[in-house]
Design a protein around this motif. Structure first.
Motif, PDB file in Angstrom:
ATOM      1  N   GLU A  20       9.769 -29.793 -64.937  1.00  0.00           N
ATOM      2  CA  GLU A  20      10.135 -31.077 -65.138  1.00  0.00           C
ATOM      3  C   GLU A  20      11.398 -31.536 -63.990  1.00  0.00           C
ATOM      4  O   GLU A  20      11.207 -32.663 -63.448  1.00  0.00           O
ATOM      5  N   GLN A  21      12.228 -30.632 -63.797  1.00  0.00           N
ATOM      6  CA  GLN A  21      13.337 -30.883 -62.688  1.00  0.00           C
ATOM      7  C   GLN A  21      12.542 -30.978 -61.208  1.00  0.00           C
ATOM      8  O   GLN A  21      12.985 -31.589 -60.399  1.00  0.00           O
ATOM      9  N   ALA A  22      11.640 -30.074 -61.169  1.00  0.00           N
ATOM     10  CA  ALA A  22      10.818 -29.968 -59.952  1.00  0.00           C
ATOM     11  C   ALA A  22      10.151 -31.411 -59.564  1.00  0.00           C
ATOM     12  O   ALA A  22      10.351 -31.829 -58.602  1.00  0.00           O
ATOM     13  N   MET A  23       9.377 -31.898 -60.666  1.00  0.00           N
ATOM     14  CA  MET A  23       8.862 -32.931 -60.452  1.00  0.00           C
ATOM     15  C   MET A  23       9.779 -34.120 -60.423  1.00  0.00           C
ATOM     16  O   MET A  23       9.574 -35.191 -59.590  1.00  0.00           O
ATOM     17  N   ALA A  28      -0.475 -27.370 -66.925  1.00  0.00           N
ATOM     18  CA  ALA A  28       0.623 -27.960 -66.238  1.00  0.00           C
ATOM     19  C   ALA A  28       0.193 -28.531 -64.903  1.00  0.00           C
ATOM     20  O   ALA A  28       0.617 -29.889 -64.488  1.00  0.00           O
ATOM     21  N   ALA A  29      -0.974 -28.068 -64.360  1.00  0.00           N
ATOM     22  CA  ALA A  29      -1.510 -28.767 -63.023  1.00  0.00           C
ATOM     23  C   ALA A  29      -2.196 -30.037 -63.506  1.00  0.00           C
ATOM     24  O   ALA A  29      -1.800 -31.244 -62.624  1.00  0.00           O
ATOM     25  N   ARG A  30      -2.629 -30.209 -64.536  1.00  0.00           N
ATOM     26  CA  ARG A  30      -3.319 -31.535 -64.969  1.00  0.00           C
ATOM     27  C   ARG A  30      -2.165 -32.721 -65.367  1.00  0.00           C
ATOM     28  O   ARG A  30      -2.199 -33.706 -64.830  1.00  0.00           O
ATOM     29  N   HIS A  42       1.002 -37.293 -63.352  1.00  0.00           N
ATOM     30  CA  HIS A  42       2.573 -38.108 -63.157  1.00  0.00           C
ATOM     31  C   HIS A  42       3.268 -38.083 -62.092  1.00  0.00           C
ATOM     32  O   HIS A  42       4.538 -38.562 -61.995  1.00  0.00           O
ATOM     33  N   ILE A  43       2.742 -37.088 -61.159  1.00  0.00           N
ATOM     34  CA  ILE A  43       3.525 -37.062 -59.903  1.00  0.00           C
ATOM     35  C   ILE A  43       3.320 -38.597 -59.157  1.00  0.00           C
ATOM     36  O   ILE A  43       2.423 -38.927 -58.888  1.00  0.00           O
ATOM     37  N   GLN A  44       4.622 -38.793 -58.484  1.00  0.00           N
ATOM     38  CA  GLN A  44       4.553 -40.072 -57.826  1.00  0.00           C
ATOM     39  C   GLN A  44       4.201 -40.017 -56.333  1.00  0.00           C
ATOM     40  O   GLN A  44       5.005 -40.312 -55.416  1.00  0.00           O
ATOM     41  N   VAL A  45       2.893 -39.599 -55.964  1.00  0.00           N
ATOM     42  CA  VAL A  45       2.608 -39.183 -54.824  1.00  0.00           C
ATOM     43  C   VAL A  45       1.129 -39.653 -54.335  1.00  0.00           C
ATOM     44  O   VAL A  45       0.372 -39.335 -55.403  1.00  0.00           O
ATOM     45  N   GLY A  46       0.781 -39.936 -53.310  1.00  0.00           N
ATOM     46  CA  GLY A  46      -0.458 -40.465 -53.115  1.00  0.00           C
ATOM     47  C   GLY A  46      -1.675 -39.429 -52.883  1.00  0.00           C
ATOM     48  O   GLY A  46      -2.765 -39.546 -53.407  1.00  0.00           O
ATOM     49  N   MET A  47      -1.423 -38.089 -52.494  1.00  0.00           N
ATOM     50  CA  MET A  47      -2.252 -37.219 -52.283  1.00  0.00           C
ATOM     51  C   MET A  47      -1.882 -36.017 -52.815  1.00  0.00           C
ATOM     52  O   MET A  47      -0.658 -35.455 -52.579  1.00  0.00           O
TER      53      MET A  47
END
Ligand code: NAD
Length: 496
Positions: A397-400, A421-423, A428-433
């Motif tokens: 969570e801290q990493a994300m 975890a990967a799913r 949820h990650i705020q990144v385009g790729m």
């Protein structure tokens, strides 16, 4: 000394009133210079594209595609020369240049399918005797402005598809390594492209500002650093143009406690140091979850970095080459200094590497910095050099959170054996790729490329399906052919 000119209306133009040296970053010397276009030269290029537009727009899509097929063959036949030009001016090693060129060619292959891509949408009988369809029409003259780090691939993200869609194009490549781009544009003419459909103007801000304000330019694609992307987007929009402006990056890889660390190290080596880290998708931050994973990662990484070879493009046993300019070399070294001064631990120090026979080259060796924290300048800003920083956190969570809080959102990756975890991460990650055990998740040509947050200004990503939408305007036609003798009645109600 040779001067790289412009390509306007199918001919090389030598407008050399203003020029700039182009360096071989491995030697630090210069044997080429590039002409910097004046206002008049850029306007000539726009006029040439404007004149070519009506006939090109009306050329059947299959004929436009055939030129792209021939272009692809010429790119493949002349790959060695293109890679040589990239090596001389950019400095990347030939295997890396070949990879860049291949990804560019894949965009040409996508453009070869343009008759299929432009087929549009059709609905019969939307009302009594009424049919409706949407078609995708070209915009007119469009412009592309590209960065130094992919002089072959990034221009080919733009002009093949734009042209295949029926637009005409003015390209402004990076003035730091213009030769391969100009040569590629010449090959497209050799493939049969009519004069004026693709024009190349070399230059700097003076040329760019004409492209952003001239009312004949209908859309602008930009790839480069975030401050310039923001300026391009604001100026193009203020002048009524459609714009997509792709900017900089700070790409994090999460290394989970369950990850195969040996595999992660191998992946990180190429993704962090390949092309000297001068890729917008380079992994520049490893976020290790838990001290055990961090210690193992740093120990194995520093060991694996020992045999890495930095050197000139011409020796294919080198792993990566120099950075682009002396000023950029100093900037990258400055970030390493600042991390050290801020209390981080420089585990492998690439400042001022010895490269025998190339003492004046712009080299920075592979660098690993541990104990980096989010408040450090070296963490917050894009370094764009062969520097991998390690940030230590306790939980995923801290990493994300770290990634989601960063101003950039171009690419990211997670190394794990845990599918759940990967799913969760990819959702949820705020990144385009996003990559899952894939360090450089650069989308293939039939998807589209783009980051989130301050890595992209605009709504549509580059190339692929978004590229077709960006380079065309939707028009929807509704048609009725009443049966003979039938008169329609008068109605003031909204048609339904
Ligand atoms: P840059 O922003 O310095 O230059 C890009 C283009 O903009 C060049 O053609 C340049 O001539 C022009 N330009 C520069 N300053 C200008 C100004 N003041 N006004 C108008 N035009 C100007 O970028 P660069 O150093 O060539 O390339 C590296 C940057 O590009 C990095 O930040 C990298 O992350 C980014 N990049 C992003 C992507 C992506 O897809 N997001 C891809 C490749 C590179």
């Amino acid at each position: 000394m040779t001067t790289v000119g412009h390509l306007i209306n199918g001919k090389i133009i030598e407008d050399a009133a203003r020029v700039q040296d182009v360096y071989n970053p491995a030697t630090g010397g210069s044997t080429t210079r590039v002409a910097l276009a004046s206002k008049e030269t850029v306007e000539e290029a726009i006029a040439s594209a404007q004149t070519a537009f009506p006939a090109w727009r009306n050329t059947p899509a299959i004929k436009r595609a055939r030129i792209m097929f021939r272009f692809k063959e010429l790119l493949e036949a002349n790959a060695d020369k293109i890679c040589e030009l990239i090596g001389q001016e950019h400095g990347k090693i030939s295997h890396d240049a070949a990879g860049e060129l291949q990804r560019g060619i894949e965009n040409v292959e996508y453009a070869c399918g343009v008759p299929e891509l432009l087929k549009g949408e059709y609905s019969k009988n939307v009302g009594p005797n009424i049919d409706s369809w949407s078609e995708f029409q070209p915009l007119g003259v469009v412009a592309g402005i590209t960065p130094f780090n992919f002089p072959a691939m990034v221009p080919m993200w733009m002009f093949p598809l734009a042209i295949a869609c029926g637009n005409t194009f003015v390209l402004k490549p990076s003035e730091r390594d213009p030769s391969s781009t100009l040569y590629i544009a010449q090959l497209l003419h050799e493939a049969g492209l009519p004069e004026g459909v693709l024009n190349v103007v070399n230059g700097d801000k003076e040329a760019v500002d004409i492209l952003l304000t001239d009312e004949r330019i209908k859309a602008v694609s930009f790839v480069g650093s975030t401050p310039i992307a923001e300026y391009i987007y604001a100026t193009a929009n203020a002048n009524g143009k459609r714009c997509q402006a792709l900017g900089g990056a700070k790409n994090h890889a999460i290394v989970m406690p369950d990850a195969d660390i040996d595999n992660a190290v191998n992946q990180l080596l190429g993704a962090a140091f390949g092309s000297s880290g001068e890729r917008c998708m380079a992994l520049s931050v490893a976020v290790a979850v838990g001290d055990a994973a961090a210690d193992e990662l740093v120990a194995k990484m520093s060991e694996a970095m020992k045999p890495l070879k930095v050197g000139a493009y011409s020796d294919s046993s080198n792993d990566f080459g120099p950075v682009i300019t002396r000023a950029h070399q100093q900037k990258v070294n400055g970030y390493i200094d600042s991390a050290e001064n801020d209390g981080a631990n420089v585990v492998v120090d690439g400042r001022n590497p010895a490269v025998s026979g190339y003492e004046d080259g712009f080299f920075v060796g592979a660098t690993l910095i541990d104990q980096v924290t989010p408040t450090m300048q070296s963490y917050q800003e894009e370094i764009f050099g062969p520097v991998l920083q390690v940030v230590r956190v306790e939980t995923m969570e801290q990493a994300m959170q770290l990634i989601n809080d960063h101003e950039y959102g171009n690419g990211t990756c997670i190394f794990t054996r845990d599918g759940e975890a990967a799913r969760y991460f990819s959702d949820h990650i705020q990144v385009g790729m996003v990559g899952i055990n894939v360090p450089l998740p650069v989308p293939v040509a039939y998807h589209s490329f783009g980051g989130w947050k301050r890595s992209l200004f605009g709504d549509l990503h580059a190339y692929g399906p978004d590229g077709v939408r960006f380079y065309t305007k939707r028009k929807t036609i509704t048609q009725r052919w009443p049966s003979s003798g039938v008169r329609e009645g008068v109605s003031f109600a909204f048609p339904s």
